[in-house]
Design a protein around this motif. Structure first.
Motif, PDB file in Angstrom:
ATOM      1  N   VAL A 106       0.856  -1.179   0.000  1.00  0.00           N
ATOM      2  CA  VAL A 106       0.000   0.000   0.000  1.00  0.00           C
ATOM      3  C   VAL A 106       0.896   1.235   0.000  1.00  0.00           C
ATOM      4  CG1 VAL A 106      -1.785   1.273   1.254  1.00  0.00           C
ATOM      5  CG2 VAL A 106      -1.792  -1.222   1.280  1.00  0.00           C
ATOM      6  N   LEU A 107       0.646   2.131  -0.953  1.00  0.00           N
ATOM      7  CA  LEU A 107       1.390   3.381  -1.057  1.00  0.00           C
ATOM      8  C   LEU A 107       0.414   4.542  -1.149  1.00  0.00           C
ATOM      9  CD1 LEU A 107       3.964   2.290  -3.770  1.00  0.00           C
ATOM     10  CD2 LEU A 107       4.390   2.513  -1.337  1.00  0.00           C
ATOM     11  N   ARG A 108       0.878   5.713  -0.760  1.00  0.00           N
ATOM     12  CA  ARG A 108       0.051   6.909  -0.931  1.00  0.00           C
ATOM     13  C   ARG A 108       0.081   7.329  -2.392  1.00  0.00           C
ATOM     14  NH1 ARG A 108       1.793  10.876   3.884  1.00  0.00           N
ATOM     15  NH2 ARG A 108       1.475  12.335   2.165  1.00  0.00           N
ATOM     16  N   ILE A 109      -1.015   7.876  -2.861  1.00  0.00           N
ATOM     17  CA  ILE A 109      -1.072   8.268  -4.272  1.00  0.00           C
ATOM     18  C   ILE A 109      -0.258   9.518  -4.558  1.00  0.00           C
ATOM     19  CG2 ILE A 109      -3.253   7.128  -4.778  1.00  0.00           C
ATOM     20  CD1 ILE A 109      -4.598   9.863  -4.563  1.00  0.00           C
ATOM     21  N   ASP A 110       0.158  10.226  -3.515  1.00  0.00           N
ATOM     22  CA  ASP A 110       0.995  11.410  -3.746  1.00  0.00           C
ATOM     23  C   ASP A 110       2.466  11.036  -3.916  1.00  0.00           C
ATOM     24  OD1 ASP A 110       1.884  10.852  -1.164  1.00  0.00           O
ATOM     25  OD2 ASP A 110       1.054  12.665  -0.276  1.00  0.00           O
ATOM     26  N   GLY A 111       2.770   9.742  -3.928  1.00  0.00           N
ATOM     27  CA  GLY A 111       4.129   9.280  -4.168  1.00  0.00           C
ATOM     28  C   GLY A 111       4.892   8.884  -2.925  1.00  0.00           C
ATOM     29  N   SER A 112       4.415   9.260  -1.754  1.00  0.00           N
ATOM     30  CA  SER A 112       5.097   8.915  -0.513  1.00  0.00           C
ATOM     31  C   SER A 112       4.866   7.449  -0.168  1.00  0.00           C
ATOM     32  CB  SER A 112       4.580   9.800   0.626  1.00  0.00           C
ATOM     33  OG  SER A 112       5.109   9.378   1.866  1.00  0.00           O
ATOM     34  N   GLU A 113       5.897   6.795   0.321  1.00  0.00           N
ATOM     35  CA  GLU A 113       5.760   5.393   0.715  1.00  0.00           C
ATOM     36  C   GLU A 113       5.201   5.252   2.125  1.00  0.00           C
ATOM     37  OE1 GLU A 113       9.154   2.939   0.086  1.00  0.00           O
ATOM     38  OE2 GLU A 113       9.452   3.651  -1.950  1.00  0.00           O
ATOM     39  N   HIS A 114       5.210   6.308   2.898  1.00  0.00           N
ATOM     40  CA  HIS A 114       4.776   6.249   4.294  1.00  0.00           C
ATOM     41  C   HIS A 114       3.291   6.572   4.400  1.00  0.00           C
ATOM     42  CE1 HIS A 114       5.192   6.367   8.617  1.00  0.00           C
ATOM     43  NE2 HIS A 114       4.602   7.546   8.627  1.00  0.00           N
ATOM     44  N   VAL A 115       2.473   5.566   4.710  1.00  0.00           N
ATOM     45  CA  VAL A 115       1.026   5.759   4.828  1.00  0.00           C
ATOM     46  C   VAL A 115       0.685   6.435   6.147  1.00  0.00           C
ATOM     47  CG1 VAL A 115      -1.210   4.586   4.901  1.00  0.00           C
ATOM     48  CG2 VAL A 115       0.560   3.800   3.322  1.00  0.00           C
ATOM     49  N   GLY A 116       1.372   6.083   7.214  1.00  0.00           N
ATOM     50  CA  GLY A 116       1.192   6.721   8.519  1.00  0.00           C
ATOM     51  C   GLY A 116      -0.197   6.551   9.091  1.00  0.00           C
ATOM     52  N   ILE A 130     -17.838  -3.545   3.151  1.00  0.00           N
ATOM     53  CA  ILE A 130     -18.530  -2.951   2.009  1.00  0.00           C
ATOM     54  C   ILE A 130     -17.688  -1.877   1.312  1.00  0.00           C
ATOM     55  CG2 ILE A 130     -20.587  -1.686   1.255  1.00  0.00           C
ATOM     56  CD1 ILE A 130     -21.070  -4.647   2.018  1.00  0.00           C
ATOM     57  N   PRO A 131     -17.074  -0.913   2.051  1.00  0.00           N
ATOM     58  CA  PRO A 131     -16.275   0.097   1.347  1.00  0.00           C
ATOM     59  C   PRO A 131     -15.117  -0.508   0.549  1.00  0.00           C
ATOM     60  CG  PRO A 131     -16.728   0.818   3.562  1.00  0.00           C
ATOM     61  CD  PRO A 131     -17.177  -0.616   3.467  1.00  0.00           C
ATOM     62  N   LEU A 142     -13.320   2.399  -1.618  1.00  0.00           N
ATOM     63  CA  LEU A 142     -13.605   3.620  -0.866  1.00  0.00           C
ATOM     64  C   LEU A 142     -12.605   3.811   0.269  1.00  0.00           C
ATOM     65  CD1 LEU A 142     -17.507   3.533  -0.714  1.00  0.00           C
ATOM     66  CD2 LEU A 142     -16.057   4.892  -2.214  1.00  0.00           C
ATOM     67  N   HIS A 143     -12.125   2.706   0.838  1.00  0.00           N
ATOM     68  CA  HIS A 143     -11.129   2.812   1.906  1.00  0.00           C
ATOM     69  C   HIS A 143      -9.824   3.401   1.367  1.00  0.00           C
ATOM     70  CE1 HIS A 143     -10.156  -0.931  -0.085  1.00  0.00           C
ATOM     71  NE2 HIS A 143      -9.035  -1.031   0.598  1.00  0.00           N
ATOM     72  N   ASP A 144      -9.475   3.088   0.125  1.00  0.00           N
ATOM     73  CA  ASP A 144      -8.285   3.672  -0.497  1.00  0.00           C
ATOM     74  C   ASP A 144      -8.506   5.157  -0.798  1.00  0.00           C
ATOM     75  OD1 ASP A 144      -6.415   1.540  -0.619  1.00  0.00           O
ATOM     76  OD2 ASP A 144      -7.511   0.661  -2.301  1.00  0.00           O
TER      77      ASP A 144
END
Length: 155
Positions: A106-116, A130-131, A142-144
């Motif tokens: 799982v990665l952030r869509i802004d390019g950062s590897e840290h989801v935090g 369901i989401p 939806l969770h993403d």
């Protein structure tokens, strides 16, 4: 896609028709490393993590077929352990044991590897199921969307 999805999915129907694979409009490859993980593999990783949480729970609370209250407590502990595995794993290193086993991250869509801390609402929404089952044309549930994340293949 049905007409009602246009009310909550961004873009026009023409954009959806021109997209050839999930993640294309985000610049992701169609197949292989870095492509969007399929729903089936994501579901299998969830099952692996749930089984692991259940096995860990059985170390603390063995099954008791005569006491339904004990089994209810066991189920709650199992869900709590799953949440810890998921929030800590995704938040710190972007994966859980199931995701690692099946080659996803799982990665952030802004390019950062840290989801935090984005892992907290993301994991709570996965727990509701369901989401996670409602996905957009990029294969993001939806969770993403809430977490600003995407689940990619690592191999």
């Amino acid at each position: 896609m049905s007409r009602w999805t246009g009310t909550w999915l961004p873009g026009s129907g023409a954009e959806r028709d021109s997209q050839r694979w999930p993640g294309e409009r985000m610049g992701l490859p169609e197949k292989g490393e870095g492509s969007v993980a399929s729903g089936g593999v994501r579901l299998l990783a969830l099952v692996v993590d749930l089984v692991l949480a259940s096995l860990i729970t059985s170390l603390f609370l063995p099954l008791d077929f005569d006491d339904p209250t004990a089994n209810w407590n066991r189920n709650l502990l199992s869900v709590a352990i799953w949440l810890v595995i998921t929030v800590v794993g995704v938040g710190v290193i972007g994966l859980t044991p199931g995701k690692m086993l099946l080659g996803m991250r799982v990665l952030r869509i802004d390019g950062s590897e840290h989801v935090g801390l984005r892992a907290v609402p993301r994991s709570l929404l996965v727990a509701v199921i369901i989401p996670a089952a409602v996905v957009d044309r990029d294969g993001r549930g939806l969770h993403d969307k809430v977490g600003g994340t995407v689940e990619l293949r690592t191999r």
